[in-house]
Design an enzyme around this catalytic site. Structure first.
Site: not given
Ligand code: SMG
Ligand code: MG
Length: 363
Positions: A135, A161-163, A188, A190, A213, A238, A262, A290
């Site tokens: 990610s 995965k790209l934010k 993703d 969020n 996501e 998520d 998760k 994660g």
């Molecule tokens: O653990 O590699 C990892 C990060 C994965 O992008 C990741 N997590 O929304 O899925 C999600 C984000 C939340 C991270 S906030 C600390």
């Molecule tokens: Mg997420």
């Protein structure tokens, strides 16, 4: 086993590279660890709550408060035969899934050590290696984003995965797709968008993504269902899924076609497995998310992802992607086929290194 004593440790670890999401940029990760003692053994659990209530309403301080003042007293002196036995003892406490999950994880580790059985075996895992991706946080420029993706692709990650966030979506995603036409790519948000952003998702729908996501509100499923109807690309939830019931409701109304599981968000491994089973029965693929875990939480994620319906690559990258020096060993490495090997030692299969824990400990 009788739970004789539980300790809390608040630690802080600097990240190898800052991680930016639609809600902000992190340079380090605070983390509450729980140590559950019985019969000379110690079970460890990791709480994934962060510094602020951005990803979820829980924070390290709410977790500390709920653990110390309510959850630890409820478990102190109690006898457990399975890890799931801690759940009824905590049932009167609403919410605080991440705090709950940390205690339940410690119970799995403790019982696994007592029974000399690996967590993956206890859960019913079926594979020795799990498929993983990386990610990647938001970078200041597209050139830097491309360089970051290149670094991880060269390191062997087969899924990226790209934010994304408003103003940082179609353009960077297209740039990456043009450079790597066959890369398994997903995004993703969020929860950074509303349904008004439909045209953006229609453009992303053309880029060949594995999934989108959590595009909409963190506690919404109705509008996600509306959005899913208008997209070919599967929506993956998520933040919205905090229990097996949430998963059932979301699938019933078509709010998503994939679920990111998760452990912390859903209140533990027992609930995570229940969501896995529910999705398997409905032919809905799942993958393991994660939370920038230490090797403790990562070991739990790998065991969980060894269950049969974890058919998409997880956000379970190699230890070196997160911290220069973890508080538990051994480190996890990326195999050449973009997998990470599931630990086989008793319980979580990792050992906390006391000197490193002491060095990282704030409380
Ligand atoms: O653990 O590699 C990892 C990060 C994965 O992008 C990741 N997590 O929304 O899925 C999600 C984000 C939340 C991270 S906030 C600390
Ligand atoms: Mg997420």
């Amino acid at each position: 086993m009788k739970i004789e004593r539980i300790e809390l440790h608040l630690i802080r670890l600097p990240l190898v590279h800052p991680f930016e999401t639609s809600f902000g940029r992190a340079f380090e990760r605070p983390c509450v660890l729980v140590a559950m003692h019985s019969e000379g053994l110690t079970g460890w659990g990791e709480c994934v709550a962060g510094d602020g209530p951005w990803y979820s309403s829980e924070t390290v301080e709410t977790a500390w408060h709920i653990l110390r003042d309510f959850m630890l007293p409820a478990l102190q002196g109690q006898a457990i035969q399975t890890a799931a036995d801690v759940l009824p003892l905590l049932e009167h406490i609403r919410g605080h899934q991440m705090a709950r999950a940390a205690l339940e994880m410690a119970a799995w580790d403790l019982l696994g050590k007592a029974q000399n059985t690996a967590l993956a075996t206890m859960l019913g895992g079926v594979r020795q290696q799990v498929s993983v991706g990386v990610s990647i946080g938001i970078e200041p420029t597209i050139a830097e984003q491309l360089a970051r993706v290149e670094q991880y692709v060269n390191a062997g990650y087969g899924r990226v995965k790209l934010k994304i966030k408003p103003g940082w979506d179609v353009e960077p995603v297209r740039a990456i797709r043009e450079r790597w036409p066959d890369l398994r790519l997903q995004v993703d948000a969020n929860s950074a968008y509303t349904l008004d952003a439909l045209p953006i998702f229609q453009e992303l729908d053309q880029v060949g993504l594995l999934l989108i996501e959590q595009p909409l509100n963190h506690d919404d499923i109705v509008e996600h269902a509306r959005l899913q109807q208008q997209l070919q690309t599967p929506i993956c939830l998520d933040e919205s899924i905090q229990s097996p019931d949430h998963a059932r409701w979301a699938l019933a109304i078509g709010a998503c076609r994939i679920i990111n599981i998760k452990v912390g968000r859903v209140g533990g491994l027992t609930a995570a497995k229940a969501i896995h089973d529910l999705c398997a029965a409905q032919q809905v693929p799942v993958w393991c998310g994660g939370m920038l875990e230490t090797n403790i939480g990562r070991a739990a994620n790998l065991a969980l992802a060894s269950l049969p319906n974890f058919t998409l690559p997880g956000d379970i990258s190699a230890s070196a992607r997160y911290y220069r020096e973890d508080i538990a060993a051994p480190d996890f490495v990326l195999n050449t086929d973009s997998t990470v090997t599931v630990p086989t030692g008793p319980g979580l299969g990792v050992e906390v290194i006391p000197a490193r824990l002491a060095a990282a400990r704030q409380r």
